[in-house]
Structures are given as structure tokens and as C-alpha cells.
Design a protein around this motif. Structure first.
Motif, PDB file in Angstrom:
ATOM      1  N   TRP A 367       0.835  -1.214   0.000  1.00 27.86           N
ATOM      2  CA  TRP A 367       0.000   0.000   0.000  1.00 27.86           C
ATOM      3  C   TRP A 367       0.865   1.257   0.000  1.00 27.86           C
ATOM      4  O   TRP A 367       0.517   2.271  -0.612  1.00 27.86           O
ATOM      5  CB  TRP A 367      -0.973  -0.008   1.178  1.00 27.86           C
ATOM      6  CG  TRP A 367      -1.957   1.129   1.094  1.00 27.86           C
ATOM      7  CD1 TRP A 367      -1.901   2.305   1.770  1.00 27.86           C
ATOM      8  CD2 TRP A 367      -3.117   1.205   0.253  1.00 27.86           C
ATOM      9  NE1 TRP A 367      -2.963   3.111   1.400  1.00 27.86           N
ATOM     10  CE2 TRP A 367      -3.711   2.456   0.479  1.00 27.86           C
ATOM     11  CE3 TRP A 367      -3.701   0.331  -0.668  1.00 27.86           C
ATOM     12  CZ2 TRP A 367      -4.882   2.867  -0.179  1.00 27.86           C
ATOM     13  CZ3 TRP A 367      -4.866   0.744  -1.322  1.00 27.86           C
ATOM     14  CH2 TRP A 367      -5.442   1.989  -1.068  1.00 27.86           C
ATOM     15  N   SER A 368       2.008   1.194   0.664  1.00 26.41           N
ATOM     16  CA  SER A 368       2.882   2.370   0.675  1.00 26.41           C
ATOM     17  C   SER A 368       3.416   2.650  -0.726  1.00 26.41           C
ATOM     18  O   SER A 368       3.574   3.803  -1.117  1.00 26.41           O
ATOM     19  CB  SER A 368       4.020   2.211   1.688  1.00 26.41           C
ATOM     20  OG  SER A 368       4.991   1.292   1.235  1.00 26.41           O
ATOM     21  N   LEU A 369       3.675   1.589  -1.490  1.00 25.30           N
ATOM     22  CA  LEU A 369       4.122   1.796  -2.872  1.00 25.30           C
ATOM     23  C   LEU A 369       3.022   2.462  -3.703  1.00 25.30           C
ATOM     24  O   LEU A 369       3.286   3.363  -4.491  1.00 25.30           O
ATOM     25  CB  LEU A 369       4.496   0.458  -3.521  1.00 25.30           C
ATOM     26  CG  LEU A 369       5.810  -0.175  -3.063  1.00 25.30           C
ATOM     27  CD1 LEU A 369       5.990  -1.545  -3.700  1.00 25.30           C
ATOM     28  CD2 LEU A 369       6.992   0.722  -3.420  1.00 25.30           C
ATOM     29  N   LEU A 370       1.789   1.992  -3.505  1.00 27.25           N
ATOM     30  CA  LEU A 370       0.669   2.577  -4.253  1.00 27.25           C
ATOM     31  C   LEU A 370       0.416   4.010  -3.798  1.00 27.25           C
ATOM     32  O   LEU A 370       0.202   4.913  -4.599  1.00 27.25           O
ATOM     33  CB  LEU A 370      -0.592   1.722  -4.054  1.00 27.25           C
ATOM     34  CG  LEU A 370      -0.520   0.293  -4.611  1.00 27.25           C
ATOM     35  CD1 LEU A 370      -1.707  -0.533  -4.128  1.00 27.25           C
ATOM     36  CD2 LEU A 370      -0.467   0.310  -6.133  1.00 27.25           C
ATOM     37  N   ASP A 371       0.456   4.210  -2.491  1.00 31.97           N
ATOM     38  CA  ASP A 371       0.187   5.529  -1.904  1.00 31.97           C
ATOM     39  C   ASP A 371       1.207   6.564  -2.375  1.00 31.97           C
ATOM     40  O   ASP A 371       0.845   7.643  -2.845  1.00 31.97           O
ATOM     41  CB  ASP A 371       0.223   5.402  -0.376  1.00 31.97           C
ATOM     42  CG  ASP A 371       0.026   6.734   0.320  1.00 31.97           C
ATOM     43  OD1 ASP A 371       0.955   7.568   0.317  1.00 31.97           O
ATOM     44  OD2 ASP A 371      -1.060   6.961   0.891  1.00 31.97           O
ATOM     45  N   LYS A 372       2.482   6.228  -2.257  1.00 33.02           N
ATOM     46  CA  LYS A 372       3.506   7.193  -2.635  1.00 33.02           C
ATOM     47  C   LYS A 372       3.670   7.286  -4.143  1.00 33.02           C
ATOM     48  O   LYS A 372       4.147   8.294  -4.653  1.00 33.02           O
ATOM     49  CB  LYS A 372       4.858   6.839  -2.002  1.00 33.02           C
ATOM     50  CG  LYS A 372       4.908   6.758  -0.489  1.00 33.02           C
ATOM     51  CD  LYS A 372       4.148   7.832   0.260  1.00 33.02           C
ATOM     52  CE  LYS A 372       4.661   9.246   0.095  1.00 33.02           C
ATOM     53  NZ  LYS A 372       3.941  10.176   1.010  1.00 33.02           N
ATOM     54  N   GLY A 373       3.259   6.231  -4.868  1.00 29.88           N
ATOM     55  CA  GLY A 373       3.464   6.218  -6.310  1.00 29.88           C
ATOM     56  C   GLY A 373       2.355   6.873  -7.107  1.00 29.88           C
ATOM     57  O   GLY A 373       2.564   7.304  -8.231  1.00 29.88           O
ATOM     58  N   TYR A 374       1.170   6.975  -6.529  1.00 31.88           N
ATOM     59  CA  TYR A 374       0.011   7.447  -7.279  1.00 31.88           C
ATOM     60  C   TYR A 374       0.080   8.948  -7.492  1.00 31.88           C
ATOM     61  O   TYR A 374       0.057   9.723  -6.545  1.00 31.88           O
ATOM     62  CB  TYR A 374      -1.264   7.076  -6.524  1.00 31.88           C
ATOM     63  CG  TYR A 374      -2.534   7.277  -7.313  1.00 31.88           C
ATOM     64  CD1 TYR A 374      -2.912   6.373  -8.285  1.00 31.88           C
ATOM     65  CD2 TYR A 374      -3.362   8.369  -7.062  1.00 31.88           C
ATOM     66  CE1 TYR A 374      -4.086   6.542  -9.008  1.00 31.88           C
ATOM     67  CE2 TYR A 374      -4.533   8.551  -7.771  1.00 31.88           C
ATOM     68  CZ  TYR A 374      -4.892   7.636  -8.743  1.00 31.88           C
ATOM     69  OH  TYR A 374      -6.056   7.811  -9.441  1.00 31.88           O
TER      70      TYR A 374
END
Length: 497
Positions: A367-374
RNA sequence: GCGGCUGUGGUCUAGACUGGUUAGGACCCAAGCUUCCCAAGCUUGUAGCCCGGGUUCAAAUCCCGGCAGCCGCACCA
């Protein structure tokens, strides 16, 4: 500020993740990963294994059971400590932790109390509901562990493990012999853990069934940890964002400035930090180590730092992994309860090894990858590390005629064995770029009319939307270089000019 | 688990207060046409009132129960 619902909506629409059993209304605390989420998960796991098992030749993967016999969880302390005695107000139905209520009243620790002690104590202190003043019911057990019944009569019970760690500890002795008594010994595992959370919320953050990746490192202090001195010296000048228990802000410090913690621990702390910056590619402004206070940390943890990520979708800093010095607590407990020796021989006699645990909540990390990547500014795109992103390459024909679709299929087939790649022809070229931007496809390959003339294609970079033209025969090598190598897209562009 | 608010195709939503045509729109998705590079256009299509019960001639709409979500509280060794 990015909206959690917006990101979740993309995840559902495009195949990352959604609630389990949706067609039956779902159940709080359970999520499934779709085809893109599964690829993201798999590649994250692979990178985690490559990185942490690579830290030492004596670090290895093992896989252990989800179901733990009752005695294991008794020994680990979870049967006593992972369950709380709750008392309920008979008037307003509010639940409270009994020990907390008594502690508030008396100022003394009440964690040791059983149901009977608590019942008496409440009577003596004449406690009533803080919310409405109502009377309390009988104290009831609330255990965060899921009980499972074993065998035909169901009288034997076990638990779904609340952490993967115990499975590793109970295999310590076997692996210690199988690995010819080398120390430090690291046993890593990836698997599910289960907690019956009262109130699972915040998407995948508080799941009832969740994934953990853990590395348990066994060593005898003062002996085996010395072997890491040299490795530590190589990284002792690494800077990390850290917040000590008695600091009121996060500071950037060099590892060697932290002089009250042993180098063996700091080595792994540094490496965890490196995993977040170099592998997961998170910006250092969004990550920090936070030391837990005595109140927050478990009694057996001598040192406890969490890695926290500053989430946009979840109101700021939240724990995604932890580094715990669990001392010899776990092996000592299992030695006493199993009546089997879990000690090792050293020059100073028999010792029970200590454990440093690196523990990662996989769902939170994804989720951190999605959160920071979006990113959702002038266009919507997902900025994921190219080695981890679920889709590394997409191939399409510029238009759907004149043999371009057929040619693009050829190129697609050439890439399939080397990359996570997709092929599509529907919609316009711009729509395909946009679709792939949204799910984090690093590079889009377009077959156009020039391709038919000179066997060259364009590669489009997700970060800049810029393109370079390369020959098909070099395509695989160039993409490998871009994804796994040091060469950046702009280096290729300069080369072209 | 408690309280407040909410639940309409894959997504976002109109309709509900004041029950009454075939539940409307946008986007997405799919098929086709078109198209020489960044969500263009045209045609066609798939797909929905959270679940169950009640009131009524008639329920997306009113009532009851359940489930789920959001926020707050509590909980998170």
C-alpha cells in the motif's frame, strides 16, 4: 491531498485489490489481490528475498505452518498476553479493558489479573462505566487469536498464528543442526498471519488475515555478532532519518552517531533503511525509524524501532515494519515449555541464542508503494520501481491496420520471456498510454510505419512521456538496461541526439 | 463492539423528502468503423437500486432486521 477512496477505486477497477467475498457483501478485515496486485506482491517478495537473504550467506528461507498447536502459543506468551479481559457495561454495552480501568483507579499494574481477580477488584473499587455510570457485567476473555479445532472430536485446539515468528523459533534447533551450527543464523519466512482485530479499518492496514515477511537472526551476543563488525564499518556513515524515544523530532543522523546501540543491530537497521530507499525507491522524506517507548513496546523487546511511512491516504506516519531485539525470550520460553534444549555451545559454555527480528507487514508495504506512487496532476500515473511494478512493458500497434498489429505481436512475443509485458490494440494510442500510466507500466513500445521500413520501434518512458527510437534487435537488451541496469532513460535520449 | 452518517451498472452520480411510465446521465469496459503518437470522433453492446422481511393495488423511495463502508469512541501484548 490524495484521497484513499480514489486510490482504492483505481485498485478495484484495474485489478490490484478489493474486498474478499464482495459478492456476499464482504467481511471487514479481508482483502484479495487481483492479477496486478498479485504480480506486485510476487515481485516485492522476490526483491525482499534477494535483498535480505543476500545480507549473509547464512540467511535462509523456511516455510512453516499457519496453524500452531496450542502449546506453542502458550509458550510464546500469546495465550496470556495476546488476550485481554474485557468488561462490558450492562447499560450501554461499551467494552473496556479491565486491567486499564483498574490501573486508572489504583495506579498499579493490573495486567497479571485473571477474571476472578478482576471481578473482586472491580467490586472492591466500586467501579462503574466511565461513559454512562452503569454497572459492569462479568469479565470476559477476548483473544486476538483465532482458535481452530483439530481432529474429529474437535476437543484438541490450535491457533492460527498471530505472527509468523513462532514457526521459525520452534524450528531453530532443527535448522541449527541442518546448517551445521553456523552463527549468526538467519531464518526468513514469508506467510500469512491472523489476528481477530476488533475493528479492522483503513483498507489493508488492519487486516484480520495479513502477510508478513520476517527475518529472525539467531546469535549469542558478544560472540557471533562480532562477525558483522566489518560489514557494519562499511555502512556506518550511512545517514538515516530517526526519532529516538526521548527526542521530540526526527533527525537525520549517521549510524555511527548512535553509540548506545550495538553495531549488529545498527547494521540491520541501516540495511532496512536501504531497502526502503534503494529497492522500494521511497523518498527519504517519507520514511523514518521511530523508537518505541517502554509503554508501547512488548516487554521482551529490549530495542524496538519501527519503520514508518508518511502516507497521503492514511493521515500521516504509520508503521510498515519493525526491527526488534527480542533477546533470548522466545527460545528460552520454548526451551522451558518443550523441555528440549535450545541452547548452543560456546567457549563460555552453553548459551541460549538471542534474536533480532526484522518484521515486515507486506500488505502495508504494498500500500505504501501505491500511496507514494500514485500521481494525479495533469495526468494520472503510478510511479513504481521498475523492478517491482506489475507490468514493466506494454506493446501496441500505432494503428490497427496495414500489418501493424501483426508486427506488434511479433515484438510482444520477443519480450515475453524477459519481462512482465502486455499487448493491446483497443482504443486509440493515447488511451493505451493513459491506461498503462494508471497501472504503472514503465515502458510502452509502439510499432509504427517506420517499423515496417527499418525494424525500429519507439520506447516511451512513463516518468516523462518522452520517447526514443531503437532497433528491434536491441530492444530486449536496452529494456533490461533501463529496468535493471544503471543506465537511465535520459542517457539514451542524449545518445540519440 | 458502541454512537452518528451512508449504501443505485466496473467507477462517479440523478431519482428518495412528496411511493406510480421502460431507474436517467457521465466515465470506464467490449466489438466494429476511423485514426501516422498521448484518455479525439461515430455506431453498437455488456452491466445496477447491499441482502432479507413488512406495509401497499404499487417500494430504489416508507417501516423493521441484517450486512458492509466512512467518521468518532474504545481496541491494536
Amino acid at each position: 491531498m490524495m484521497d484513499k477512496e480514489e486510490l482504492l477505486s483505481m485498485c478495484k477497477r484495474r485489478g490490484f485489490l478489493w474486498r474478499s467475498a464482495e459478492i456476499y457483501g464482504g467481511e471487514a478485515g479481508f482483502y484479495d489481490y487481483g492479477h496486478l496486485g498479485a504480480k506486485l506482491l510476487d515481485s516485492w517478495k522476490q526483491k525482499w528475498k534477494d535483498f535480505f537473504l543476500g545480507l549473509d550467506e547464512n540467511y535462509h528461507m523456511i516455510y512453516t505452518n499457519n496453524i500452531m498447536p496450542h502449546r506453542v502459543m502458550e509458550a510464546s506468551g500469546h495465550v496470556d498476553h495476546f488476550s485481554d479481559i474485557m468488561i462490558r457495561c450492562e447499560r450501554c454495552d461499551s467494552y473496556f479493558r479491565g486491567d486499564h480501568l483498574i490501573e486508572q483507579e489504583t495506579g498499579e499494574n493490573a495486567e497479571w489479573m485473571g477474571k476472578e481477580d478482576m471481578k473482586e477488584s472491580i467490586k472492591e473499587l466500586e467501579l462503574s462505566c466511565p461513559d454512562c455510570g452503569g454497572d459492569f457485567s462479568e469479565p470476559e476473555d477476548f483473544n486476538m487469536m483465532f482458535t481452530v479445532s483439530l481432529g474429529p472430536t474437535g476437543q484438541k485446539t490450535g491457533f492460527l498464528r498471530p505472527e509468523t515468528a513462532q514457526g521459525t523459533y520452534i524450528n531453530f534447533r532443527r535448522e541449527y543442526r541442518a546448517l551445521r551450527k553456523q552463527m549468526p543464523m538467519g531464518l526468513a519466512t514469508i506467510g500469512s498471519a491472523f489476528r481477530n482485530e476488533i475493528s479492522p479499518r483503513q483498507v489493508v492496514f488492519r487486516k484480520r488475515e495479513f502477510l508478513q515477511a520476517e527475518l529472525q537472526i539467531f546469535f549469542v551476543p558478544g560472540i557471533h555478532d562480532e562477525k558483522f563488525k566489518k560489514k557494519y564499518q562499511e555502512i556506518e556513515e550511512m545517514k538515516v532519518n530517526i526519532r529516538r524515544e526521548d527526542w521530540d523530532e526526527t533527525r537525520e543522523v549517521m549510524l555511527k552517531e548512535i553509540d548506545d546501540i550495538q553495531p549488529f543491530y545498527l547494521y540491520h537497521l541501516g540495511k532496512m533503511y536501504e531497502f526502503y530507499t534503494d529497492i522500494m525507491k521511497l523518498s527519504s522524506k517519507d520514511i523514518r525509524f521511530r523508537e518505541l517507548s517502554d509503554d508501547e513496546k512488548a516487554f521482551y523487546n529490549k530495542i524496538h524501532f519501527d519503520i514508518e511511512v508518511n502516507f497521503d491516504t492514511l493521515n500521516g506516519w504509520k508503521e510498515v515494519s519493525g526491527l526488534h531485539y527480542r533477546s533470548d525470550y522466545d527460545l528460552r520460553q520454548h526451551q522451558e515449555n518443550s523441555n528440549q534444549s535450545l541452547s548452543v555451545s560456546t567457549d563460555d559454555g552453553k548459551k541460549i541464542p538471542h534474536v533480532i527480528e526484522l518484521s515486515f507487514g507486506i500488505d502495508r508495504n504494498l500500500w505504501s508503494l501505491l500511496d507514494k506512487g500514485y500521481k494525479d496532476d495533469d495526468r494520472t500515473w503510478l510511479d513504481l520501481p521498475k523492478e517491482i511494478t506489475p507490468r514493466q512493458v506494454a506493446v501496441f500497434p500505432l494503428v490497427r491496420k496495414d500489418g501493424l498489429p501483426e508486427k506488434s505481436r511479433e515484438v510482444f512475443d520477443k519480450l515475453r520471456s524477459d519481462f512482465r509485458v502486455t499487448w493491446e490494440k483497443s482504443g486509440s494510442i493515447g488511451k493505451r498510454y493513459a491506461r498503462n500510466d494508471e497501472v504503472g507500466t514503465s515502458y510502452c513500445i509502439t510499432i509504427d510505419y517506420d517499423t515496417l521500413e527499418d525494424e525500429s520501434v519507439t520506447i516511451r518512458d512513463i516518468e516523462t512521456t518522452e520517447q526514443i527510437r531503437v532497433e528491434i534487435k536491441e530492444l530486449n537488451d536496452i529494456l533490461k538496461e533501463l529496468i535493471y541496469g544503471r543506465k537511465k532513460f535520459k542517457d539514451h535520449m542524449e545518445q540519440e541526439d
